[in-house]
Design a protein around this motif. Sequence first.
Motif, short mmCIF file in Angstrom:
data_model
loop_
_atom_site.label_atom_id
_atom_site.label_comp_id
_atom_site.label_asym_id
_atom_site.label_seq_id
_atom_site.Cartn_x
_atom_site.Cartn_y
_atom_site.Cartn_z
N ALA A 16 22.07 -35.59 -6.00
CA ALA A 16 22.89 -35.64 -4.79
C ALA A 16 22.58 -36.90 -3.97
O ALA A 16 23.49 -37.57 -3.47
CB ALA A 16 22.64 -34.39 -3.95
N LEU A 17 21.30 -37.24 -3.86
CA LEU A 17 20.92 -38.45 -3.13
C LEU A 17 21.47 -39.70 -3.79
O LEU A 17 22.00 -40.60 -3.12
CB LEU A 17 19.39 -38.54 -3.01
N GLU A 18 21.36 -39.75 -5.11
CA GLU A 18 21.86 -40.92 -5.84
C GLU A 18 23.39 -41.01 -5.77
O GLU A 18 23.96 -42.10 -5.88
CB GLU A 18 21.40 -40.87 -7.30
N ALA A 19 24.05 -39.87 -5.56
CA ALA A 19 25.51 -39.85 -5.46
C ALA A 19 26.00 -40.18 -4.05
O ALA A 19 27.20 -40.20 -3.79
CB ALA A 19 26.04 -38.49 -5.88
N LEU A 40 11.19 -37.46 -6.02
CA LEU A 40 11.96 -37.03 -4.86
C LEU A 40 11.48 -37.72 -3.59
O LEU A 40 12.29 -38.15 -2.76
CB LEU A 40 11.85 -35.51 -4.70
N GLN A 41 10.16 -37.85 -3.44
CA GLN A 41 9.62 -38.54 -2.27
C GLN A 41 10.11 -39.99 -2.21
O GLN A 41 10.51 -40.48 -1.15
CB GLN A 41 8.09 -38.51 -2.32
N GLU A 42 10.11 -40.66 -3.35
CA GLU A 42 10.56 -42.05 -3.41
C GLU A 42 12.05 -42.16 -3.11
O GLU A 42 12.49 -43.07 -2.40
CB GLU A 42 10.24 -42.64 -4.79
N ALA A 43 12.83 -41.23 -3.67
CA ALA A 43 14.28 -41.25 -3.45
C ALA A 43 14.61 -40.99 -1.98
O ALA A 43 15.50 -41.63 -1.40
CB ALA A 43 14.97 -40.22 -4.33
N ALA A 44 13.90 -40.04 -1.37
CA ALA A 44 14.14 -39.74 0.04
C ALA A 44 13.81 -40.96 0.91
O ALA A 44 14.56 -41.29 1.84
CB ALA A 44 13.31 -38.54 0.46
N LYS A 45 12.70 -41.62 0.61
CA LYS A 45 12.33 -42.81 1.37
C LYS A 45 13.37 -43.91 1.21
O LYS A 45 13.73 -44.59 2.18
CB LYS A 45 10.95 -43.31 0.89
N LYS A 46 13.86 -44.08 0.00
CA LYS A 46 14.89 -45.10 -0.28
C LYS A 46 16.15 -44.86 0.54
O LYS A 46 16.81 -45.81 0.98
CB LYS A 46 15.22 -45.08 -1.77
N HIS A 47 16.48 -43.59 0.77
CA HIS A 47 17.70 -43.24 1.49
C HIS A 47 17.42 -42.89 2.95
O HIS A 47 18.25 -42.26 3.60
CB HIS A 47 18.40 -42.07 0.80
N ASN A 48 16.26 -43.31 3.46
CA ASN A 48 15.89 -43.09 4.87
C ASN A 48 15.92 -41.62 5.26
O ASN A 48 16.32 -41.25 6.37
CB ASN A 48 16.82 -43.89 5.80
N MET A 49 15.51 -40.78 4.32
CA MET A 49 15.43 -39.34 4.56
C MET A 49 13.97 -38.93 4.64
O MET A 49 13.12 -39.50 3.95
CB MET A 49 16.10 -38.56 3.43
N SER A 50 13.67 -37.94 5.47
CA SER A 50 12.32 -37.38 5.51
C SER A 50 12.35 -35.99 4.91
O SER A 50 13.37 -35.30 4.95
CB SER A 50 11.81 -37.32 6.95
N LEU A 51 11.23 -35.59 4.32
CA LEU A 51 11.12 -34.28 3.72
C LEU A 51 10.46 -33.32 4.72
O LEU A 51 9.46 -33.68 5.35
CB LEU A 51 10.29 -34.34 2.43
N THR A 52 11.02 -32.14 4.86
CA THR A 52 10.47 -31.14 5.76
C THR A 52 9.62 -30.17 4.96
O THR A 52 10.14 -29.37 4.17
CB THR A 52 11.60 -30.37 6.49
#
Length: 244
Positions: A16-19, A40-52
């Motif tokens: 979903a993030l890559e899409a 997932l951590q790397e992908a979230a960082k790439k898309h300026n997302m934080s993990l809860t």
Amino acid sequence: MKEELHIFGIRAVLEALEAGKTPEKILVRKDLTGNLFRQLQEAAKKHNMSLTVVPPERFRRFESRNHQGVVAVLSPITYREHTALIDETLARDKAPLFLLLDGVSDVRNLGAIIRTAECAGVSGLFLPASGSAPVSADTIKTSAGAAFNLPIARSPHLKDVVYYLQASGVRLVAATEKAESTLYEADLTGPLALIMGSEDRGIHPSLLKLCDIQAQLPMQGSIESLNVSVACGVFLFEAQRQRA
């Protein structure tokens, strides 16, 4: 929350993030480890997302789903890209009124502001990607459905929105009790963007110093401030009064 607003499992969230999907939040079980989790951590960082990170008990409601300790919560609306929204608006309206919210964290305040903004003819609303209330089902309900009509953009940094607005000839007015003049003394005509701050901290100083105008509400009672949604309504409709 409605089931269709969730994505279950690490791989599904990665896809979903890559899409290009931008979840409101990504819930991660606190004991999660492994290579896939690091991806997932790397992908979230790439898309300026934080993990809860949440305790395992939070996942009990998803026991029937193969969630792998990860659930992404999607927004019921589609966010716009801020530069495109600004460009498209200025192409058809030479004197639009925009609204930026710096860290409004209560979903009902956000919903009330969206409803007021739509009624006041605001051309677009800009939110930060983090530190803001989500446009959730509760937000939609409080907005009386206005969130489906008002274009909303989300940006990793509101400064980027401010810089682009100013480069496009839009003046920025900050609603702040630190101002020396009131909104009734301010010129709120022409291409304009109003910035409202968070319920407790107001507008961040780094944003405040970028604004072209600072204005306050004249307060007469013993209470020092209004609810942010009420204050926002006063500012927006004063701007509309001046433009009429």
